[in-house]
Design a protein around this motif. Structure first.
Motif, short mmCIF file in Angstrom:
data_model
loop_
_atom_site.label_atom_id
_atom_site.label_comp_id
_atom_site.label_asym_id
_atom_site.label_seq_id
_atom_site.Cartn_x
_atom_site.Cartn_y
_atom_site.Cartn_z
N TYR A 151 0.83 -1.21 0.00
CA TYR A 151 0.00 0.00 0.00
C TYR A 151 0.86 1.26 0.00
O TYR A 151 1.92 1.31 0.61
CB TYR A 151 -0.90 -0.01 1.24
CG TYR A 151 -1.72 1.24 1.44
CD1 TYR A 151 -2.96 1.39 0.82
CD2 TYR A 151 -1.26 2.27 2.27
CE1 TYR A 151 -3.72 2.53 1.02
CE2 TYR A 151 -2.03 3.41 2.47
CZ TYR A 151 -3.26 3.55 1.84
OH TYR A 151 -4.01 4.68 2.04
N SER B 216 -5.27 4.72 -12.41
CA SER B 216 -6.26 3.68 -12.68
C SER B 216 -5.56 2.49 -13.33
O SER B 216 -4.53 2.64 -13.99
CB SER B 216 -7.36 4.20 -13.61
OG SER B 216 -6.84 4.50 -14.90
N GLN C 244 -3.61 -11.80 -10.36
CA GLN C 244 -4.08 -10.52 -9.83
C GLN C 244 -3.04 -9.43 -10.09
O GLN C 244 -1.85 -9.64 -9.88
CB GLN C 244 -4.35 -10.64 -8.33
CG GLN C 244 -5.36 -11.72 -7.97
CD GLN C 244 -5.50 -11.91 -6.47
OE1 GLN C 244 -4.78 -11.32 -5.68
NE2 GLN C 244 -6.46 -12.73 -6.06
N GLY D 171 -2.52 -5.15 -9.41
CA GLY D 171 -3.06 -3.93 -8.81
C GLY D 171 -1.96 -3.07 -8.24
O GLY D 171 -0.76 -3.31 -8.48
N ASP E 74 -1.77 -2.38 -4.85
CA ASP E 74 -1.38 -2.95 -3.57
C ASP E 74 -1.97 -4.35 -3.50
O ASP E 74 -2.69 -4.79 -4.39
CB ASP E 74 -1.81 -2.07 -2.38
CG ASP E 74 -3.32 -1.89 -2.27
OD1 ASP E 74 -4.04 -2.91 -2.17
OD2 ASP E 74 -3.78 -0.74 -2.22
N SER F 87 -6.10 -4.30 -3.40
CA SER F 87 -6.89 -3.71 -4.49
C SER F 87 -6.32 -4.19 -5.82
O SER F 87 -5.33 -3.65 -6.33
CB SER F 87 -6.83 -2.18 -4.43
OG SER F 87 -7.32 -1.73 -3.17
N ARG G 242 -7.09 -6.24 -9.83
CA ARG G 242 -7.91 -6.84 -10.90
C ARG G 242 -7.58 -8.33 -10.95
O ARG G 242 -6.49 -8.73 -10.57
CB ARG G 242 -7.60 -6.19 -12.24
CG ARG G 242 -7.81 -4.68 -12.28
CD ARG G 242 -9.27 -4.33 -12.33
NE ARG G 242 -9.47 -2.93 -12.62
CZ ARG G 242 -10.67 -2.36 -12.79
NH1 ARG G 242 -11.77 -3.12 -12.69
NH2 ARG G 242 -10.79 -1.08 -13.06
#
Length: 774
Positions: A653, A661, A758, A760, A762, A765, A767
């Motif tokens: 994070y 985005s 996955q 992202g 962090d 969070s 996709r």
């Protein structure tokens, strides 16, 4: 006649110019130069064949100059062939007479080596390792290690006891600050970069150090986070999670290993033959030198596996401990053990072979003075400002800072008006250096207060109040000052807590914004500084709550060496930065971020728990049968019912002054063939108004396997700089190797089936997309 005519420089020394011989020891260098041939093993075999047993044992001793052994006595021991190396002698002037004793007075003229704990800087102090890991920038990690090596080598040092690559998942452990965090993949990348930086093209080069990876092994998993404690762990977890960073450092070429102080499944690492022989040398093929930690052989008696010094020495040498650090057990016990037949001389020869090999690889047989030089070239002032690398330290500190909160775009601050700079760590030149700050001098470090004053000079005004002591607990202050054997580090303001807070509140009310530096003194995040609480000390909490009542924008600057439980701070601070211990240029770097000269890009290399009761809170935990799912009933799931589940701040994070985005994941194929590759890509866009860097993180979850697998595992990352409105495609290749793990039989395999991929910014969070390994 000595068999030196066939000897030459070791492979890798050709790139290092050979310094002109400076002593009688030049006999080695002269013959090496004359023949032009290279035969490291011939030199070592010749020496071992001519050494007495006492001289062999002398090579296995590493001694610290100082109260343990004053220099005159140490010189006599070296001349008698009873010492192989020293640590904590850190200038050319200190080391020269020791090397003279070795190569001019000892019978065989075998050179010494000089070691030091150069962990995150030498004279220039960079952010602590946890901070460097927060940069997720391996080029930066390597660069700081390279500069550290250049500075230390210029002081006559040959080797460093670094990098420290222990996986740490219990932030109560004080040495969390020395490592690179909780994740095997990220820590392994940092290990490789550090070794490459320290050793450069070759550890024999005059501006390089030999790296000793530490602490082998599993030291970060000590029970309860209590330093020096026990570790009980399955082999599968060792191989999967805790051993990879050590292996990564060794595969990168590290010449040495420092052995851990803890026991492993009932056997101290210092007497653990499985660890040091079967795993390290036989399975991994390590050819370098091992060294015990400070006094560890003697500690085998207190572990309870040796009843006396004779047994301790025997256990250590049989396990594979080449060098004994700072105890006398080898010196006292090995001669009689060998003469009685209890220890074969071949074991001693094996250890001596590794020690001599390390010295050869450091370039010391070619020239024992390659890093010491001649007295006429010694710097007039070893602490001279010209010897520092301030620009590089500032860059590293900037990139290590993590933005945790930024409500209503409180940051960046304007360079105008009045800023109240408050807190017990605001003007703390020694604390900003962090633990194991080597030869760094507090008087040369930039505090946050100084950094803020420099940033606002001629543009605004800084007003200051201390506000509180780091802690009002006299017992804690006494403990922290006892740890510092030079002079007290924690100096208390004699005013009452109420007086200090009243002054701070008055100061804050006269300002446009408040910057308050709170956290831990550096001694609170250090060896032997395990904690039972991760919250800010009460004196600092009281200060923060009082400042909040002023209604002025409250910017919290954390200085600490471990994750803290900062729940109130998260909810009440208008902005919050995690700055760790930022090093020599820390104050300037933090000010750069606060005023927007640098857009923060750091990401957490460790998870922050909500409370100490949540520990451990690492992100890549194993899947379970009754997981807690946010938004669903919590009863009969794995969670604590008193508070929200999950970390306060997740692994990976970190915010920015701009926004980003991440698109949906695009897979080049839904199926991955054995020995094939598929590519996973996303488009990352800067959707804000500032240029900024972010770290795109790539995780994998094994959906179904023969053993329980983690909820996700980091498998790659990319740091990308984007201008406002700019987009960029980021691609991660996925191969069979990406998916491998250690199964129940300790086979390293990738099993067929489905995987969730996955991507992202962090670990929380992300996709997600699914593919199948055929």
């Amino acid at each position: 006649m000595r068999m030196l005519s066939t000897l030459a420089l070791a492979a890798g020394l050709a790139c290092a110019p050979l310094i002109a011989p400076t002593s009688v020891s030049s006999a080695y260098a002269a013959d090496i130069q004359a023949t032009g041939k290279s035969d490291k093993q011939a030199l070592i075999a010749d020496l071992i064949g001519r050494m007495t047993l006492d001289e062999k044992i002398g090579q296995l001793r590493l001694i610290s100059i100082g109260p343990e052994m004053p220099q005159p006595q140490l010189i006599k021991e070296i001349a008698a062939g009873r010492v192989g190396g020293t640590f904590n002698s850190i200038t050319q002037a200190e080391n020269r007479p020791l090397q003279d004793a070795a190569v001019m007075q000892s019978r065989l003229k075998i050179p010494m080596f000089f070691a030091y704990d150069v962990v995150h800087g030498h004279r220039t102090v960079f952010p602590i390792s946890l901070g460097l890991a927060s940069s997720w920038d391996m080029g930066l990690v390597e660069k700081t290690a390279r500069i550290s090596a250049v500075e230390a080598a210029a002081d006559g040092i040959d080797a460093t006891f670094a990098p420290m690559v222990d996986i740490s998942r219990d932030p109560r452990w004080g040495r969390t600050s020395e490592g690179f965090g909780e994740d095997p993949y990220l820590v392994s990348q940092c290990a490789r970069a550090s070794v490459k930086g320290f050793q450069g093209a070759s550890p024999a080069n005059a501006d390089s150090l030999m790296a000793f990876v530490k602490h082998f092994a599993l030291y970060g998993a000590v029970e309860g986070g209590r330093d020096y404690n026990t570790v009980d762990m399955s082999l599968q977890r060792m191989y999967q999670d805790y051993l990879p960073p050590y292996r990564a450092g060794l595969d990168a070429g590290a010449g040495g290993v420092m052995i851990a102080l803890n026991s492993i499944n009932g056997q101290p690492a210092t007497s653990n033959r499985w660890l040091l022989h079967d795993l390290l040398r036989k399975e991994w093929g390590f050819k370098g030198v091992t060294v015990s930690d400070h006094g560890a052989i003697d500690e085998l008696l207190r572990h309870g596996v040796a009843s006396n010094g004779r047994e301790a020495a025997k256990l250590a040498i049989e396990a594979g401990v080449d060098i004994s650090m700072a105890d006398t057990r080898y010196l006292e016990q090995l001669p009689t053990l060998v003469k009685s037949g209890a220890v074969p001389v071949a074991l001693i020869d094996d250890a001596v072979r590794e020690v001599l090999g390390a010295k050869y690889d450091m370039g010391l047989f070619a020239d024992p003075f390659r890093r010491i030089g001649v007295a006429a070239q010694d710097p007039a002032d070893v602490d001279a400002e010209s010897r520092l690398h301030r620009a590089e330290a500032r860059e590293a500190a900037r990139k290590s800072i993590v933005l945790l909160e930024n409500r209503n775009q409180t940051l960046p601050l304007r360079k105008s008006g009045k800023v109240a700079v408050i807190g017990p760590l605001t003007d703390a030149q020694i604390d900003i250096l962090g633990s194991w700050s080597a030869a760094g001098k507090p008087r040369q470090s930039v505090s946050l207060l100084q950094g803020m004053r420099d940033a606002l000079a001629g543009k605004g005004e800084v007003i200051y109040a201390r506000g509180a002591n780091v802690t009002d607990d006299a017992r804690v202050v006494g403990y922290l000052n006892f740890l510092n054997w030079d002079s007290p580090e924690v100096v208390q303001d004699k005013r009452s807590p109420g007086e200090m807070i009243d002054e701070a509140v008055r100061t804050a009310r006269d300002a446009d914004a408040i910057v308050v530096a709170v956290g831990e003194s550096r001694g609170m995040s250090h060896e032997a500084s395990s904690r039972t609480s991760l919250s800010l000390p009460g004196s600092q909490e009281a200060l923060l709550k009082a400042l909040k009542t002023t209604g002025k924008p409250l910017v919290v600057v954390l200085m600490n060496g471990r994750p803290l439980t900062v729940n109130w701070e998260k909810d009440n601070a208008d902005a919050m930065l995690e700055t760790w211990y930022a090093g020599t240029e820390g104050g300037h770097a933090i000010a750069d971020v606060l005023f927007g000269d640098e857009n923060p890009s750091g990401k957490l290399p460790v998870s922050f728990p909500r409370s100490i009761g949540q520990i451990p809170t690492y992100y890549n935990h194993l899947r379970i049968g009754r997981p807690f799912t946010p938004g669903k009933p919590a009863n009969y799931t794995s969670q604590y019912f008193e508070e929200e589940s999950g970390p306060l701040y997740p692994f990976g994070y970190g915010l920015s002054y701009t926004t980003f985005s991440v698109s949906e994941i695009r897979l080049s194929s839904p199926k991955l063939a054995r020995n094939g590759t598929i590519n996973a890509s996303v488009t990352v866009k800067n959707t804000g108004k500032y240029a900024g860097e972010t770290v795109v993180q790539f995780y994998v979850q094994d959906v179904t396997a023969s053993v329980v697998r983690p909820v996700k595992e980091l498998k790659g990352f990319r740091k990308v700089l984007l201008a406002p409105g700019e987009s960029r495609a980021i691609e991660f290749p996925v191969t069979e190797d990406t998916l491998k793990f250690y199964n129940a039989r300790l086979e390293y395999v990738a099993e067929p089936g489905d995987f969730n991929l996955q991507i992202g910014l962090d670990s929380a969070s992300v996709r997600e997309a699914r593919f199948t390994l055929e």
